[in-house]
Design a protein around this motif. Structure first.
Motif, PDB file in Angstrom:
ATOM      1  N   PRO A  78      34.921  40.314  40.651  1.00 41.03           N
ATOM      2  CA  PRO A  78      34.648  38.881  40.597  1.00 41.03           C
ATOM      3  C   PRO A  78      33.583  38.568  39.552  1.00 41.03           C
ATOM      4  O   PRO A  78      32.822  39.442  39.135  1.00 41.03           O
ATOM      5  N   PRO A  79      33.506  37.315  39.128  1.00 38.90           N
ATOM      6  CA  PRO A  79      32.496  36.957  38.132  1.00 38.90           C
ATOM      7  C   PRO A  79      31.072  37.118  38.628  1.00 38.90           C
ATOM      8  O   PRO A  79      30.151  37.274  37.830  1.00 38.90           O
ATOM      9  N   ASP A  80      30.857  37.081  39.944  1.00 38.07           N
ATOM     10  CA  ASP A  80      29.514  37.232  40.490  1.00 38.07           C
ATOM     11  C   ASP A  80      29.312  38.592  41.144  1.00 38.07           C
ATOM     12  O   ASP A  80      28.437  38.770  41.987  1.00 38.07           O
ATOM     13  N   GLY A  81      30.137  39.581  40.732  1.00 40.80           N
ATOM     14  CA  GLY A  81      30.006  40.913  41.286  1.00 40.80           C
ATOM     15  C   GLY A  81      30.285  41.971  40.247  1.00 40.80           C
ATOM     16  O   GLY A  81      30.698  41.669  39.117  1.00 40.80           O
ATOM     17  N   PRO A  82      30.053  43.226  40.592  1.00 43.09           N
ATOM     18  CA  PRO A  82      30.273  44.313  39.628  1.00 43.09           C
ATOM     19  C   PRO A  82      31.735  44.405  39.214  1.00 43.09           C
ATOM     20  O   PRO A  82      32.641  44.020  39.949  1.00 43.09           O
ATOM     21  N   GLN A  83      31.946  44.940  38.008  1.00 36.95           N
ATOM     22  CA  GLN A  83      33.290  45.109  37.455  1.00 36.95           C
ATOM     23  C   GLN A  83      33.735  46.563  37.614  1.00 36.95           C
ATOM     24  O   GLN A  83      32.936  47.492  37.452  1.00 36.95           O
ATOM     25  N   GLN A  84      35.009  46.734  37.911  1.00 35.35           N
ATOM     26  CA  GLN A  84      35.593  48.067  38.047  1.00 35.35           C
ATOM     27  C   GLN A  84      36.538  48.295  36.870  1.00 35.35           C
ATOM     28  O   GLN A  84      37.507  47.555  36.692  1.00 35.35           O
ATOM     29  N   GLY A 122      31.398  35.698  22.496  1.00 32.21           N
ATOM     30  CA  GLY A 122      32.544  36.567  22.692  1.00 32.21           C
ATOM     31  C   GLY A 122      32.976  36.751  24.129  1.00 32.21           C
ATOM     32  O   GLY A 122      33.789  37.638  24.424  1.00 32.21           O
ATOM     33  N   GLN A 123      32.464  35.937  25.067  1.00 29.65           N
ATOM     34  CA  GLN A 123      32.899  36.079  26.451  1.00 29.65           C
ATOM     35  C   GLN A 123      34.378  35.723  26.580  1.00 29.65           C
ATOM     36  O   GLN A 123      34.856  34.751  25.987  1.00 29.65           O
ATOM     37  N   VAL A 124      35.101  36.522  27.356  1.00 32.93           N
ATOM     38  CA  VAL A 124      36.531  36.331  27.548  1.00 32.93           C
ATOM     39  C   VAL A 124      36.780  35.049  28.349  1.00 32.93           C
ATOM     40  O   VAL A 124      36.180  34.844  29.412  1.00 32.93           O
ATOM     41  N   ILE A 125      37.642  34.195  27.837  1.00 35.72           N
ATOM     42  CA  ILE A 125      38.002  32.981  28.574  1.00 35.72           C
ATOM     43  C   ILE A 125      38.922  33.362  29.728  1.00 35.72           C
ATOM     44  O   ILE A 125      39.992  33.931  29.530  1.00 35.72           O
ATOM     45  N   ASP A 126      38.494  33.049  30.936  1.00 34.35           N
ATOM     46  CA  ASP A 126      39.258  33.359  32.144  1.00 34.35           C
ATOM     47  C   ASP A 126      39.799  32.046  32.713  1.00 34.35           C
ATOM     48  O   ASP A 126      39.031  31.221  33.219  1.00 34.35           O
ATOM     49  N   PRO A 127      41.122  31.813  32.626  1.00 37.77           N
ATOM     50  CA  PRO A 127      41.673  30.533  33.100  1.00 37.77           C
ATOM     51  C   PRO A 127      41.357  30.237  34.558  1.00 37.77           C
ATOM     52  O   PRO A 127      41.194  29.070  34.929  1.00 37.77           O
ATOM     53  N   SER A 128      41.257  31.276  35.380  1.00 37.32           N
ATOM     54  CA  SER A 128      40.986  31.045  36.795  1.00 37.32           C
ATOM     55  C   SER A 128      39.584  30.513  37.035  1.00 37.32           C
ATOM     56  O   SER A 128      39.303  29.935  38.093  1.00 37.32           O
ATOM     57  N   ARG A 188      30.949  38.363  32.802  1.00 34.76           N
ATOM     58  CA  ARG A 188      30.751  39.810  32.722  1.00 34.76           C
ATOM     59  C   ARG A 188      31.721  40.502  31.777  1.00 34.76           C
ATOM     60  O   ARG A 188      31.735  41.722  31.709  1.00 34.76           O
ATOM     61  N   ARG A 189      32.545  39.747  31.062  1.00 31.04           N
ATOM     62  CA  ARG A 189      33.543  40.363  30.182  1.00 31.04           C
ATOM     63  C   ARG A 189      33.445  39.766  28.782  1.00 31.04           C
ATOM     64  O   ARG A 189      33.497  38.549  28.618  1.00 31.04           O
ATOM     65  N   ILE A 190      33.316  40.629  27.804  1.00 33.96           N
ATOM     66  CA  ILE A 190      33.170  40.253  26.403  1.00 33.96           C
ATOM     67  C   ILE A 190      34.255  40.967  25.611  1.00 33.96           C
ATOM     68  O   ILE A 190      34.618  42.102  25.931  1.00 33.96           O
ATOM     69  N   ALA A 191      34.777  40.321  24.589  1.00 31.30           N
ATOM     70  CA  ALA A 191      35.748  40.958  23.700  1.00 31.30           C
ATOM     71  C   ALA A 191      35.329  40.717  22.260  1.00 31.30           C
ATOM     72  O   ALA A 191      34.901  39.614  21.903  1.00 31.30           O
ATOM     73  N   LEU A 192      35.454  41.749  21.430  1.00 30.62           N
ATOM     74  CA  LEU A 192      34.995  41.695  20.046  1.00 30.62           C
ATOM     75  C   LEU A 192      36.096  42.081  19.072  1.00 30.62           C
ATOM     76  O   LEU A 192      36.919  42.943  19.371  1.00 30.62           O
TER      77      LEU A 192
END
Length: 658
Positions: A170-176, A586-592, A599-603
């Motif tokens: 989730p956006p407010d939790g750790p990423q796996q 560079g943060q990933v646009i998340d439609p949801s 927490r997600r960046i793309a370059l």
């Protein structure tokens, strides 16, 4: 949560040049932005070696070369870099290679390349040489190891030689970050996607051609990275159509000729003669322009470096955006871009070759600055100041060299195009035409300004589709990203030997069910049809999230956790195939989420930042270096503070990450 309260974790998917540049910037900014009492653990996930990555890995044909001179390739910031972090200069490829011949200082960490043939090349490499991709691989490996050595002790890096298949959390939790070869995912506070250039499964037309090839037992190769292409099924003497006349074609040409045992002999007059091995297929090449990319220049400026940008810099972009109306690239932006290129060209011509001009530079540039590119007065100024038309900049002639030409026979066209190629190579290797290099530097300057214009959303959808991602990208590559001159001299020798045949412009590919052959036609040679038993799409795969070969991006796209860049207006909708990211960081646009994922960046490639070149020419204020610095600083600040800020559709929101 992170693995320990005092530990921050960053996972970077992809370990090629883009990630190497990011690590260099993390190392440069860490003294200011990272608390040395806390640990930062960085995990790199890539099945290919860190530093070179997939495209620049050592394990590829020794025939494959760069299309930039060794002195024009760097991974380091310099005095031109407009960044917030510290500038840390480093050696270009040529300067780094000089240490192996004893002509330059040693660069720590020093280690000779393990491959003897690469070491032998580096010992003789000059700044004006076009190095092999294996030599660049060794340089990138060294830059990676240097970046690791410059990280503070509290920052550690671990490489996982595998493929990332998914990112969840989730956006407010750790990423796996899920990996292909293990059940336990990596847990991260932040994830950066830096996979670089990615392949795509075939599109509709390519699938049709593949089906035709299967039915008739023929060969078909969709767009592919040259180093990965399997050409073994092509038979000696087999007729092969290649659609595309850029760098991919040049690579394929080398592998299908010299790579099959042929050799080149230099004659007394300096021309090359090709000596076939007998194992080569016969190649028929055509494209939209019908000519190869312009040869790369092999000289330096003779005059002072042009002060760029001048006509298309930040102020010009600000002025365009301030107009508050939809912009068409060709109508509203290109005149400024063309004027910038012209300034670079004429600055070098007047300073380096004043005998070929009839006005003093101050008088010329004062008038030039006042006039619009398409003003009649501008054309009159240039004609009066530059007597020889060969010294004037004519974009239409450059862009469409075969327009209006038709040839009665294929042989007549072969003669014409051989002369065209020979003249191009001669011009690009003659310092008397160094004004072309001034124009090239201005082209690079333009490339650094366009991303902000696109990010502002003011260009019309059709303009982005047809002009920016269509015409401009092709025009830039055609003028600025061509092969070394020696490759075009080899092309001429192969043409004279009957191994390569030129088809023409606006090539059309078809199929003939009655003969089971692929066909190629061109209005350049009316009434002539080429039949071949093999078809190669000689260009790189275009970005496509719908057809991406990357399993992680495919999964995020399928689950709706990222989105393709879509530019729409009342008259047109453009789907670029690029991953949509926020322009700021560079943060990933998340439609949801209705906005960027915190927490997600793309370059780089394949994002819509359009700053894809991971290394650059020195002293060009490279956009990728600026982005690397900005992202490195943002990541260090966020991980140090334990909080990130993300912009959602309902406003800004802070999210705890530690």
């Amino acid at each position: 949560m992170s693995s320990a309260p005092s530990t921050a974790v960053l996972v970077v998917v992809g370990a090629g040049p883009r990630t190497t540049g990011l690590l260099e910037r993390i190392a440069a900014n860490a003294p200011e932005l990272w608390d040395g009492t806390r640990e930062l653990r960085i995990h790199l996930v890539d099945p290919h070696p860190p530093g070179p990555g997939r495209v620049w890995r050592h394990e590829q044909s020794a025939l494959l070369r760069m299309n930039s001179m060794a002195e024009d390739v760097t991974m380091f910031t310099d005095e031109s870099s407009t960044i917030d972090g510290p500038v840390r200069p480093g050696p270009s490829l040529a300067e780094w290679a000089a240490q192996f011949s004893g002509l330059g200082p040693r660069h720590a960490p020093y280690a000779e390349p393990a491959a003897p043939e690469v070491l032998a090349e580096l010992r003789t490499l000059t700044g004006a040489d076009f190095a092999s991709r294996r030599a660049q691989s060794a340089y990138l490996d060294w830059v990676f190891r240097r970046a690791l050595a410059e990280l503070p002790p509290s920052v550690t890096v671990e490489w996982h030689r595998t493929t990332a298949t998914a990112v969840t959390g989730p956006p407010d939790g750790p990423q796996q970050v899920h990996l292909a070869d293990r059940a336990t995912p990596l847990t991260a506070d932040l994830v950066i996607l830096a996979q670089g250039h990615i392949g795509a499964t075939p599109g509709a037309e390519q699938r049709e051609h593949a089906g035709f090839a299967r039915r008739h037992g023929r060969f078909h190769l969709p767009p592919e990275f040259s180093a990965d292409a399997d050409l073994s099924a092509l038979r000696p003497g087999e007729h092969v159509i290649l659609r595309g006349f850029g760098l991919a074609f040049i690579d394929l040409m080398a592998m299908l000729t010299e790579g099959r045992g042929g050799t080149f002999r230099t004659e007394a007059d300096g021309t090359l003669t090709y000596l076939p091995s007998g194992r080569e297929p016969v190649l028929y090449v055509g494209s939209r322009r019908g000519v190869p990319y312009h040869s790369k220049t092999r000289y330096r400026l003779k005059g002072p470096r042009p002060p760029l940008p001048r006509h298309f810099g930040p102020e010009a972009v600000d002025a365009l955006l301030a107009e508050g109306r939809p912009l068409d690239l060709r109508r509203d932006v290109w005149p400024l871009m063309a004027k910038e290129i012209g300034f670079g060209h004429y600055h070098e011509l007047f300073h380096a070759h004043p005998e070929r001009t009839v006005l003093p530079w101050p008088d010329f540039v004062a008038a030039y600055d006042r006039l619009g590119w398409y003003d009649d007065a501008m054309a009159a100024l240039v004609a009066a100041a530059v007597p020889d038309p060969a010294d004037r900049l004519d974009f239409e002639a450059l862009d469409h060299p075969l327009d209006g030409l038709a040839f009665p026979t294929p042989d007549a066209f072969q003669d014409h195009l051989r002369e065209h190629i020979a003249q191009d190579v001669a011009r690009r290797e003659d310092p008397e035409f160094s004004a072309d290099l001034g124009a090239f530097l201005a082209l690079l300057s333009l490339y650094g300004q366009l991303p902000r214009l696109v990010a502002a959303g003011r260009l019309t959808a059709r303009s982005v589709a047809e002009r920016l991602d269509g015409w401009w990208q092709g025009f830039f590559s055609f003028l600025a990203s061509g092969p070394p001159g020696f490759r075009l001299r080899e092309l001429l020798a192969l043409s004279r030997a009957g191994i390569v045949h030129f088809v023409g412009a606006d090539v059309r590919i078809g199929t003939d069910e009655s003969t089971g052959t692929f066909t190629a036609t061109s209005p350049t040679v009316p009434g002539h049809t080429v039949h071949a038993t093999a078809l190669i799409e000689a260009y790189l795969p275009r970005p496509s999230l719908d057809r991406t070969e990357d399993p992680l991006l495919r999964d995020l796209h399928r689950t709706g956790a990222l989105t393709e860049e879509v530019i729409a207006d009342p008259t047109h909708t453009h789907r670029s195939g690029l991953l949509a990211v926020s322009s700021e960081d560079g943060q990933v646009i998340d439609p949801s989420l209705g906005g960027p994922h915190p927490r997600r960046i793309a370059l780089g490639a394949p994002t819509n930042s359009r700053a894809v070149a991971a290394f650059a020419r020195p002293r060009t204020n490279a956009p990728a270096f600026r982005q690397n610095d900005a992202v490195a600083r943002a990541v260090l600040r966020a991980l140090r503070a334990g909080r990130v800020t993300s912009r959602f559709s309902n406003g800004e929101k802070e999210v705890s990450i530690i």
